[in-house]
Each structure stands twice: as structure tokens, then as C-alpha cells.
Design an enzyme around this catalytic site. Structure first.
Site, PDB file in Angstrom:
ATOM      1  N   ASP A   1      -3.654   7.951  -1.838  1.00 44.03           N
ATOM      2  CA  ASP A   1      -2.198   7.795  -1.852  1.00 44.03           C
ATOM      3  C   ASP A   1      -1.816   6.982  -3.093  1.00 44.03           C
ATOM      4  O   ASP A   1      -2.146   5.795  -3.205  1.00 44.03           O
ATOM      5  CB  ASP A   1      -1.784   7.057  -0.560  1.00 44.03           C
ATOM      6  CG  ASP A   1      -0.283   6.901  -0.406  1.00 44.03           C
ATOM      7  OD1 ASP A   1       0.428   6.957  -1.423  1.00 44.03           O
ATOM      8  OD2 ASP A   1       0.164   6.707   0.739  1.00 44.03           O
ATOM      9  N   HIS A   2      -1.109   7.636  -3.989  1.00 46.80           N
ATOM     10  CA  HIS A   2      -0.835   6.993  -5.281  1.00 46.80           C
ATOM     11  C   HIS A   2       0.150   5.829  -5.157  1.00 46.80           C
ATOM     12  O   HIS A   2       0.317   5.042  -6.074  1.00 46.80           O
ATOM     13  CB  HIS A   2      -0.315   8.029  -6.283  1.00 46.80           C
ATOM     14  CG  HIS A   2      -0.663   7.709  -7.715  1.00 46.80           C
ATOM     15  ND1 HIS A   2      -1.012   6.441  -8.142  1.00 46.80           N
ATOM     16  CD2 HIS A   2      -0.729   8.492  -8.813  1.00 46.80           C
ATOM     17  CE1 HIS A   2      -1.263   6.457  -9.435  1.00 46.80           C
ATOM     18  NE2 HIS A   2      -1.104   7.690  -9.884  1.00 46.80           N
ATOM     19  N   ARG A   3       0.808   5.699  -4.007  1.00 53.91           N
ATOM     20  CA  ARG A   3       1.682   4.536  -3.818  1.00 53.91           C
ATOM     21  C   ARG A   3       0.852   3.276  -3.638  1.00 53.91           C
ATOM     22  O   ARG A   3       1.313   2.175  -3.887  1.00 53.91           O
ATOM     23  CB  ARG A   3       2.568   4.730  -2.569  1.00 53.91           C
ATOM     24  CG  ARG A   3       3.554   5.867  -2.694  1.00 53.91           C
ATOM     25  CD  ARG A   3       4.222   6.138  -1.364  1.00 53.91           C
ATOM     26  NE  ARG A   3       3.256   6.503  -0.327  1.00 53.91           N
ATOM     27  CZ  ARG A   3       3.573   6.770   0.930  1.00 53.91           C
ATOM     28  NH1 ARG A   3       4.828   6.684   1.329  1.00 53.91           N
ATOM     29  NH2 ARG A   3       2.657   7.112   1.806  1.00 53.91           N
TER      30      ARG A   3
ATOM     31  N   PRO B   1       2.174  10.967  -1.825  1.00 55.39           N
ATOM     32  CA  PRO B   1       1.834  11.456  -3.169  1.00 55.39           C
ATOM     33  C   PRO B   1       0.319  11.458  -3.360  1.00 55.39           C
ATOM     34  O   PRO B   1      -0.293  10.433  -3.653  1.00 55.39           O
ATOM     35  CB  PRO B   1       2.534  10.448  -4.096  1.00 55.39           C
ATOM     36  CG  PRO B   1       2.761   9.229  -3.277  1.00 55.39           C
ATOM     37  CD  PRO B   1       2.756   9.612  -1.836  1.00 55.39           C
TER      38      PRO B   1
ATOM     39  N   ILE C   1      -2.905   3.237  -4.233  1.00 48.84           N
ATOM     40  CA  ILE C   1      -4.142   3.211  -5.018  1.00 48.84           C
ATOM     41  C   ILE C   1      -3.859   3.821  -6.381  1.00 48.84           C
ATOM     42  O   ILE C   1      -3.065   4.755  -6.498  1.00 48.84           O
ATOM     43  CB  ILE C   1      -5.225   4.032  -4.266  1.00 48.84           C
ATOM     44  CG1 ILE C   1      -5.592   3.311  -2.959  1.00 48.84           C
ATOM     45  CG2 ILE C   1      -6.457   4.257  -5.124  1.00 48.84           C
ATOM     46  CD1 ILE C   1      -6.260   4.186  -1.947  1.00 48.84           C
TER      47      ILE C   1
END
Ligand code: COA
Length: 594
Positions: A566-568, A392, A570
Site C-alpha cells: 500500500d503506497h500510502r 494504491p 510503504i
């Protein structure tokens, strides 16, 4: 109501075996014959069942404890009157295993080349020995192959029921002429397992064929048959009909690591080998659970002792797949997201539930030329596709004022003109990014299952445009190098990339990547993260911009930055801080020293 002691029942020749799994905890309601703990010896493992129903009040063992017959496992509160002696007495109905039996498990056939009756080459048939009440048990692993030199008691195969698994040893030494079973076969006591060519002394005693007609129970009850070293007998195992049984022990397999071929069926949950050629380490009940959910055990990392895969590991893997945070290898192949191979091409889209890719006859609209994609394009395409779909991505765009830094860069190049080393903005960016990665360590991490792996080394990849396509050489240990050395190494790596001479070692191990289009142009772009990294910096061409300094607009050299993350791993605030700090360093490079 009665409080009774639950003890380890007769577990055959097991003594001082380690407790490797606690399957219950205080407060749990348990049913008679429900598994309580798993114990393991070097050849086998078993689940120890409960002899009564009730509520567990206290556990008397912990992981790593050694137990033997009669060891108190726990205190159980039962609803009915229950005599302590009867409950604690091991009975054959609660997991008394069929101990190793002295069934020779073999018959001998003189080989044609026998010349001497006293020391002759003989063909020995190795049969399935007494395996207690096991019936029609599946062969799940072959531990030897034709031509192998086999020792007495060396395990030849592993068999597994839904509750237990065991290795079947050879009754004789010799060279394996033929294994008579294959994976998936069902075996019973007395079945022919293998033919060995043995140079043993011919001995009438050992030439007695195995007695398939002998009742396993009779053998079980005979004390004379419990010799642990009896050839042809498996390690002690629980009677599956009367016991919750035995988990599997992970075994070294002679097989090599299987390549996952696109033609594989979706999963072979229970029996796939791990990358190092071993059967995944998990108890039979966990295997059964995995089978029910079609979970490929070889793709799981066990969190139990010695990497044992637990019930929770299977649950958590399943959860991750369902949430879309993980994909099985088979799914990756099906969706065309795997590295290389067919994954590099255009998938049908069907596996993702999308409408099919348009099929167009381009020649209908004008002249065309069809050229195969380069190998590098195919590989990088597959990687980019996977990374784009599976990570993501979010991208933060920002600007850095590099007016002073550019002046310093020009000066540095003048001073070093003779050395032949040319410093570009990218070298400063690498140094500045290392400072940011140190300040924000999650940008230098990788996701591994549900763990974050923080790296204490700083290897910076940089995208290089080559005639064959995009390559990413890696500048190792950038934190220990100065800008001049970075520039020199970068130039060498970029040249190697363009010449197609980068070694695999020079393209792996990056912790963060920079993609610079500064020499070409553009303003901002969304770089795709290079998995398993979690962020990437995109840089475009600097340009002189009017910047308000509080009094007036002043001409400043502005460098556009685009940070994808990576939104998982950060969140947006961290990314904004990373960019802001990077901007501060680039506008005053002395901060790199802080
Ligand atoms: N702003 C303005 N000018 C810049 C700049 C920037 N951000 N970055 C570089 N330049 C200038 C350099 O100073 C140099 O100028 P000069 O010729 O006047 O000295 C010129 O652009 C060319 O620089 P380059 O040779 O590209 O060096 P580099 O160190 O910046 O980059 C590579 C080296 C290997 C990364 C680069 O050549 C490359 O391949 N870039 C493409 C990366 C890519 O394809 N990314 C997309 C991935 S999807």
C-alpha cells in the site's frame, strides 16, 4: 485600549464544571458572544460566550479545569474603554442559562382502573418543562421506550437547537405508556412529552398541570425556581437567544447499532448513532458544522477528551474524503464497494463517473448456462473489489535462490516421513516473512484514519483455493511456532477451508498474507492486498535457472516473489529492501535466527 477579565457568567446551577474544549487561543480576535470554551456536567454541556469583542491576551483556564460562575477565563484587550467590572459581571445577555425550574411539567389523569384514592394507578402526563427561551427545538434522541420503567428525573428525550442540546427528564416515576414525540418533532415548553402510568400517592400538589402560559423569563428570574432537583426540569441550560449556547453531551441511547442499509439516504449527518448505539459525542456547533458539510458524525473518531468529536476532526475527515483517502459508508454503498450484499455484484460504474457496464445478450452468440455465484465468491469478490479500488497498490517482483532451502526441505520431509507432517515451501515462507515483518514493522501495520497501527503479533493469512472459491485461513502467532508446527497447522486449516468448516476466528486477525501459487505454476502476479493489511506476498512456482556466480553460470532453484504494498503506508525503497531481505533469508535460512 483596555485589558479586561472575561469571567464565567451565571451558568445556573452548574458549579465546578469541567472545561472540555478550548475554542480560542491567545492572539485570537473574538467577537462579543463568540464561544470561548465548552464546559460539561454529567447532564449537559454548554459553550461559554465572550462578553466583549477584542484580542485574547491570555487564557486563564486549561482543559480539565473546573470552573463556576465568576471564574476568570481569559484576559481580553478591547479597543474601546471598557470597565472591568461591567465586563466581568455576568449578565443574562451573555449566556445566563435558564436554570432548572420547578415547573412540575406534569398533569395527572386517574386511570380507569383506579380503585383507591390514596394509592392508585394514575396516568401522568409529562410535559416539556421550562427550557428557557428555547422555541421549536428539535427532538434528536428518544431515551426511553414504551414499557420502560422510568424514574423521576430520568432523561426521556434529548432536544437540540443549533447552539445547545439538553436532556429532558421525567417529572414522575412510572411505566412509560406512550411517548408523545418522535425524532424530528419540534417542541416547546408545555408540550405533552409522555404519558406514564404511576403508582404514586395521589397528591393534589403534583396534579397541577404545567403552566405553559408562564413566561420562561419570569421563571428564570425567580430564585425559588432554581431548585436543581425540581422534577420535570432539565439540567441547567443557556438561553440560546442570548448565548452562543450549549453543546451536546453524548448520551447512551437505547437504540441498537443501526445496520447501514443500501436504501439509506446519503447521510443523516447529525443524528446517526455510533456502532455502540450512542449519539456521537460532539458539541452543537460541531454538529451544526457537520450538518452543513453533510458529514456523518457517527463515522468519525473523536480526538477530543472522552472521544469528543472536534471541529478539526470534522475538517480532517472532510479533507480525507475529498482526497479520496476515505469514503463514507453511504459512498461505499453507492459505489458498490461495501462488503457483501449488493457490493459484490457488478456496479453500474455510474457512481465512479465511468461509462456503464456493458449489457450483452450472450445467448445471441451461442449456448450459455447461467449459474449463481457462490456465497464465498460474492463475499471475497466484494472485498477484493474494494481493496483493489481503494488501496494504491504497487507490486515489486524479485527472485530468491532457494537451492539449499529446498534441499533442506526435502531432507526434513524424509526425516519426518512417519509423523505424517509434510513441509512445503510455504511454511518456510511464513517463518521468513515473520522475520521480515519484524525488521520492517510498517509491513505489519494497518491504516486507521490518519494513524498507523503497528501490531506486535504476527498472524499470517494464506490464500487457499477451495471448491467454493478463495478463502484466507489465518495462522496465528507464527513467530512463536517452528516450521513443523506451522506445516501441521497450515494443513489442518487448508483442509477446513476446503471442507467449508473454517470458523470466523480462523479467518480473522491476519497482519500479513501470503498467496502461493507455487503448487500450480506461473511466474509472477500482482496479489491484491487484504485490507486492512498493507502488504501481501505472492509466490509462484520455483524453477531451475542458470545463475552467474562470478565464474560461471550455475543451476540454481529460483523462487519468484511478488510483493504488493500500500503506497500510502510503504514506499518503494522499503519494499525493495523487504524483498531483498526475504531473498537473503530464503537463500540462507540461518538468518531467521538473527
Ligand atoms: N514451487 C514449486 N513447487 C511448490 C511450490 C513452489 N513455490 N510451492 C508448493 N510447491 C509444491 C509442493 O511442494 C507440493 O509438491 P509435492 O506434491 O510434490 O509435494 C505441491 O506443490 C502442492 O503443494 P500444495 O499442496 O499446494 O501446498 P502448499 O503448502 O504450497 O499450499 C495451499 C497450500 C493451501 C496454500 C495451496 O494448496 C493453495 O490453495 N494454493 C492456492 C492459493 C491461491 O489460490 N492463491 C491465489 C489467490 S488470488
Amino acid at each position: 485600549m483596555a485589558l479586561i477579565e472575561i469571567k464565567v457568567p451565571d451558568i445556573g446551577d452548574f458549579s465546578d464544571v469541567s472545561v472540555i474544549e478550548l475554542l480560542v487561543k491567545p492572539g485570537d480576535s473574538v467577537k462579543k458572544e463568540q464561544s470561548l470554551i465548552t464546559v460539561e456536567s454529567d447532564k449537559a454541556s454548554m459553550e461559554i460566550p465572550c462578553s466583549a469583542s477584542g484580542v485574547i491576551r491570555e487564557l486563564k483556564v486549561k482543559l480539565g479545569d473546573k470552573v463556576h460562575e465568576g471564574s476568570v477565563l481569559l484576559m481580553l484587550e478591547t479597543s474601546s474603554e471598557h470597565s472591568s467590572s461591567s465586563s466581568s459581571e455576568p449578565t443574562s445577555s451573555i449566556g445566563a442559562p435558564s436554570t432548572p425550574k420547578s415547573i412540575p411539567g406534569a398533569s395527572q389523569v386517574m386511570s380507569p382502573e383506579t380503585k383507591d384514592g390514596s394509592l392508585a394507578k394514575i396516568r401522568v402526563e409529562v410535559k416539556i418543562p421550562d427550557i428557557g427561551d428555547f422555541k421549536d427545538v428539535s427532538v434528536i434522541e428518544l431515551l426511553a421506550k414504551t414499557g420502560d420503567r422510568i424514574e423521576v428525573d430520568q432523561s426521556l428525550i434529548t432536544i437540540e437547537s443549533d447552539k445547545a442540546s439538553m436532556e429532558i427528564p421525567s417529572s414522575h416515576a412510572g411505566v412509560l405508556v406512550e411517548l408523545k414525540v418522535k425524532i424530528g418533532d419540534k417542541v416547546n415548553i408545555g408540550d405533552l412529552l409522555a404519558v406514564l402510568e404511576s403508582s404514586e400517592r395521589v397528591n393534589q400538589e403534583t396534579s397541577v398541570p404545567s403552566p405553559p402560559g408562564v413566561s420562561p423569563q419570569a421563571l428564570l428570574e425567580s430564585p425559588a425556581l432554581s431548585t436543581p432537583s425540581a422534577p420535570g426540569a432539565p439540567a441547567a441550560f443557556a438561553d440560546p437567544s442570548s448565548s452562543p449556547g450549549l453543546p451536546n453531551k453524548a448520551l447512551a441511547s437505547p437504540g441498537s447499532s443501526p445496520e447501514v442499509a443500501p436504501s439509506l439516504p446519503l447521510h443523516q449527518p447529525a443524528h446517526n448513532l455510533t456502532a455502540n448505539g450512542k449519539i456521537p459525542h460532539a458539541s452543537p456547533s460541531v454538529r451544526k458544522f457537520a450538518r452543513e458539510l453533510a458529514v456523518p458524525l457517527d463515522e468519525l473518531k473523536g480526538s477530543g477528551p472522552k472521544g469528543r468529536i472536534t471541529h478539526e476532526d470534522v475538517q480532517s475527515f472532510t479533507r480525507s474524503v475529498m482526497l479520496g483517502n476515505a469514503a463514507t459508508k453511504a459512498q461505499q454503498i453507492k459505489t458498490g464497494l461495501s462488503q457483501g450484499g449488493s457490493g459484490s455484484g457488478v456496479g453500474s460504474g455510474a457512481a465512479l463517473g465511468l461509462i456503464p457496464w456493458p449489457v450483452v445478450d450472450f445467448a445471441k452468440f451461442g449456448p450459455i448456462e447461467r449459474k449463481p455465484m457462490s456465497r464465498i465468491k460474492k463475499i471475497s469478490g466484494a472485498n477484493l473489489h474494494r481493496n483493489w479500488v481503494m488501496i494504491p497498490h504497487v507490486t515489486n517482483h524479485d527472485d530468491a535462490d532457494i537451492t539449499e532451502l529446498e534441499a533442506f526441505r526435502v531432507l526434513t520431509n524424509k526425516e519426518n516421513e512417519k509423523s505424517g507432517v509434510k513441509v512445503t515451501m510455504l511454511a518456510f515462507l511464513i517463518k521468513a516473512c515473520v522475520a521480515c515483518l519484524k525488521k520492517f514493522p510498517e509491513f505489519n501495520s494497518s491504516l486507521d484514519g490518519e494513524d498507523l497501527v503497528y501490531k506486535s503479533y504476527y498472524n499470517i493469512g494464506f490464500a487457499a483455493d477451495t471448491p467454493n472459491g478463495l478463502m484466507v485461513p489465518v495462522l496465528k502467532n507464527a513467530d512463536s511456532k517452528g516450521v513443523l508446527q506451522i506445516s501441521q497447522e497450515m494443513a489442518e486449516l487448508a483442509k477446513k477451508a476446503r471442507d467449508g468448516k473454517l470458523s470466523p476466528a480462523e479467518m480473522t486477525g491476519a497482519t500479513f498474507t501470503i498467496s502461493s501459487l507455487g503448487g500450480i505454476g506461473g511466474r509472477y502476479f500482482n496479489p491484491i492486498i487484504n485490507a486492512p493489511e498493507v502488504s501481501i506476498l505472492g509466490v509462484c512456482k520455483s524453477s531451475t535457472q542458470p545463475v552467474w556466480n562470478g565464474k560461471e553460470f550455475a543451476p540454481r532453484l529460483i523462487l519468484p516473489l511478488s510483493l504488493s504494498w500500500d503506497h500510502r503506508v510503504i514506499d518503494g525503497a522499503s519494499a525493495a529492501r523487504f524483498n531483498a531481505y526475504l531473498g537473503q533469508i530464503l537463500s540462507d535460512f540461518r538468518r531467521v535466527l538473527l
